[in-house]
Design an enzyme around this catalytic site. Structure first.
Site, PDB file in Angstrom:
ATOM      1  N   CYS A 122      46.078  75.269  17.784  1.00 27.67           N
ATOM      2  CA  CYS A 122      46.295  76.606  18.367  1.00 27.67           C
ATOM      3  C   CYS A 122      46.891  76.571  19.774  1.00 27.67           C
ATOM      4  O   CYS A 122      47.232  77.617  20.326  1.00 27.67           O
ATOM      5  CB  CYS A 122      45.002  77.432  18.330  1.00 27.67           C
ATOM      6  SG  CYS A 122      43.841  77.010  19.628  1.00 27.67           S
ATOM      7  N   HIS A 175      25.434  62.549  22.547  1.00 27.77           N
ATOM      8  CA  HIS A 175      26.130  63.340  23.575  1.00 27.77           C
ATOM      9  C   HIS A 175      27.644  63.329  23.411  1.00 27.77           C
ATOM     10  O   HIS A 175      28.358  63.706  24.345  1.00 27.77           O
ATOM     11  CB  HIS A 175      25.728  62.840  24.976  1.00 27.77           C
ATOM     12  CG  HIS A 175      24.286  63.078  25.306  1.00 27.77           C
ATOM     13  ND1 HIS A 175      23.644  62.509  26.375  1.00 27.77           N
ATOM     14  CD2 HIS A 175      23.362  63.866  24.689  1.00 27.77           C
ATOM     15  CE1 HIS A 175      22.376  62.928  26.404  1.00 27.77           C
ATOM     16  NE2 HIS A 175      22.179  63.739  25.386  1.00 27.77           N
ATOM     17  N   GLN A 207      22.705  57.876  23.847  1.00 24.05           N
ATOM     18  CA  GLN A 207      23.123  58.995  24.691  1.00 24.05           C
ATOM     19  C   GLN A 207      24.477  58.699  25.309  1.00 24.05           C
ATOM     20  O   GLN A 207      25.062  59.550  25.969  1.00 24.05           O
ATOM     21  CB  GLN A 207      22.110  59.201  25.827  1.00 24.05           C
ATOM     22  CG  GLN A 207      20.717  59.540  25.346  1.00 24.05           C
ATOM     23  CD  GLN A 207      19.718  59.377  26.494  1.00 24.05           C
ATOM     24  OE1 GLN A 207      19.475  60.317  27.241  1.00 24.05           O
ATOM     25  NE2 GLN A 207      19.143  58.211  26.634  1.00 24.05           N
TER      26      GLN A 207
HETATM   27  N1  APR Z   1      19.270  46.956  31.824  1.00 19.41           N
HETATM   28  C1  APR Z   1      18.334  47.867  31.443  1.00 19.41           C
HETATM   29  N2  APR Z   1      18.173  49.052  32.044  1.00 19.41           N
HETATM   30  C2  APR Z   1      18.976  49.323  33.085  1.00 19.41           C
HETATM   31  C3  APR Z   1      19.955  48.417  33.560  1.00 19.41           C
HETATM   32  C4  APR Z   1      20.073  47.186  32.881  1.00 19.41           C
HETATM   33  N3  APR Z   1      20.957  46.277  33.247  1.00 19.41           N
HETATM   34  N4  APR Z   1      20.592  48.986  34.607  1.00 19.41           N
HETATM   35  C5  APR Z   1      20.051  50.195  34.783  1.00 19.41           C
HETATM   36  N5  APR Z   1      19.065  50.400  33.879  1.00 19.41           N
HETATM   37  C6  APR Z   1      18.253  51.592  33.682  1.00 19.41           C
HETATM   38  C7  APR Z   1      17.892  52.343  34.944  1.00 19.41           C
HETATM   39  O1  APR Z   1      16.683  51.836  35.504  1.00 19.41           O
HETATM   40  C8  APR Z   1      17.697  53.763  34.402  1.00 19.41           C
HETATM   41  O2  APR Z   1      16.379  53.950  33.927  1.00 19.41           O
HETATM   42  O3  APR Z   1      19.037  52.474  32.916  1.00 19.41           O
HETATM   43  C9  APR Z   1      18.669  53.823  33.211  1.00 19.41           C
HETATM   44  C10 APR Z   1      19.935  54.620  33.455  1.00 19.41           C
HETATM   45  O4  APR Z   1      19.598  55.946  33.682  1.00 19.41           O
HETATM   46  P1  APR Z   1      20.684  57.100  33.835  1.00 19.41           P
HETATM   47  O5  APR Z   1      21.757  56.650  34.755  1.00 19.41           O
HETATM   48  O6  APR Z   1      19.921  58.339  34.171  1.00 19.41           O
HETATM   49  O7  APR Z   1      21.332  57.190  32.398  1.00 19.41           O
HETATM   50  P2  APR Z   1      20.788  57.867  31.057  1.00 19.41           P
HETATM   51  O8  APR Z   1      19.299  57.760  30.949  1.00 19.41           O
HETATM   52  O9  APR Z   1      21.592  57.299  29.940  1.00 19.41           O
HETATM   53  O10 APR Z   1      21.206  59.368  31.271  1.00 19.41           O
HETATM   54  C11 APR Z   1      20.942  60.274  30.232  1.00 19.41           C
HETATM   55  O11 APR Z   1      22.083  62.053  31.317  1.00 19.41           O
HETATM   56  O12 APR Z   1      23.870  62.094  32.755  1.00 19.41           O
HETATM   57  C12 APR Z   1      23.412  62.493  31.509  1.00 19.41           C
HETATM   58  O13 APR Z   1      24.403  62.917  29.423  1.00 19.41           O
HETATM   59  C13 APR Z   1      24.251  61.928  30.421  1.00 19.41           C
HETATM   60  O14 APR Z   1      23.688  60.568  28.522  1.00 19.41           O
HETATM   61  C14 APR Z   1      23.413  60.794  29.897  1.00 19.41           C
HETATM   62  C15 APR Z   1      22.021  61.306  30.125  1.00 19.41           C
END
Ligand code: APR
Length: 260
Positions: A165, A130, A109
């Site tokens: 364009c 994405h 993502q």
């Molecule tokens: N190792 C493993 N997991 C981690 C770490 C780490 N060091 N640090 C944070 N996390 C976890 C958090 O606990 C959380 O569950 O990574 C996740 C990050 O979540 P989000 O910030 O919500 O990111 P993501 O799930 O990729 O978001 C999905 O939402 O904002 C939109 O399009 C955007 O692609 C993105 C999508």
């Protein structure tokens, strides 16, 4: 640094390794957490804000229509942040596993390009659900191009424009409220539906349709391994949940996968 098995129960790690060893097809679904140890801020964690804005306030077609300069300024900042980051041990281990075995695919993502930077071979290139921070597309015609330069967001007139364009260009990123590219989503659905294991790394599993991919694997009889520092909506149904940072857990999980 302590080994992952010091933090995660040895039996959970062994169980996850056995599932991966026995699998013919593995799909890896990553989110912002896989890049956390590279220094890329996650969306919903600490550091996820830019100025006073949340991602949900800026990554929308409405925000861009209202104030393209502000949205481009944010993307210019995100490009600069990511350009100072390197792939971490999780990106490297996933890419090595994808190079070493057929049927191991990375679906992300993330728009940060760090899986691609670690890939070193076409079969380790991620499917980017994405889009990418390093591509722009025209708001009017179908033009798309790779671009990694600085964004001059001082005024509307200096923003990126279409090379064919001349209309305003936008980041080639799927925003909230927009549909994923149907070919990209179709490929991800096929990979998840046919996978023996879906390895989910560092995603809050809140944003659909990406969040539903692991369920597709599970409903088709496959297993789900989750790597995350915290519980998510997927944790309850995951076959194995490994708690800890991706850059520690993933290399240990995949140790022995590659002979490079
Ligand atoms: N190792 C493993 N997991 C981690 C770490 C780490 N060091 N640090 C944070 N996390 C976890 C958090 O606990 C959380 O569950 O990574 C996740 C990050 O979540 P989000 O910030 O919500 O990111 P993501 O799930 O990729 O978001 C999905 O939402 O904002 C939109 O399009 C955007 O692609 C993105 C999508």
């Amino acid at each position: 640094m302590p080994g992952a098995t010091d933090r995660v129960s040895k039996s959970a790690m062994e169980r996850a390794r056995a599932l991966l060893r026995e699998a013919q097809r593995v799909v890896v679904l990553t989110g912002a957490g896989v890049s956390a140890e590279s220094g890329v801020p996650t969306f919903r964690g600490a550091g996820g804000l830019w100025k006073e804005y949340r991602a949900e306030d800026l990554a929308t077609p409405e925000a861009f229509a209202r104030d393209p300069r502000l949205v481009w300024e944010w993307y210019g900042w995100r490009r600069r942040v990511v350009q100072q980051c390197m792939p971490n041990a999780a990106h490297v281990a996933l890419a090595a596993a994808a190079r070493a075995r057929a049927g191991f695919r990375i679906v992300t993502q993330n728009v940060d390009g760090l899986h691609a930077a670690a890939a070193r071979a076409p079969n380790a290139m991620p499917l980017e659900l994405h889009g990418s921070l390093f591509r722009v597309r025209c708001t009017v015609c179908t033009e798309r191009r790779e671009e990694d330069g600085a964004i001059d967001a001082t005024s509307r007139e200096t923003l990126p424009t279409c090379a064919s364009c001349g209309a305003l260009a936008r980041p080639d990123i799927v925003w909230f409220g927009e549909a994923l590219d149907s070919a990209v989503l179709g490929e991800a659905v096929t990979l998840a539906s046919s996978a023996d294991v879906c390895l989910v790394v560092g995603t809050s599993a809140l944003v659909h349709p990406a969040a539903g991919l692991a369920d597709l694997t599970r409903r088709n009889g496959g297993s789900v391994i989750e790597v995350n520092v915290a519980d998510t909506p997927l944790t309850g149904t995951a076959t194995v949940a490994l708690r800890g940072p991706a850059a520690v857990i993933v290399p240990e999980l995949l140790a022995g996968e590659s002979t490079e």
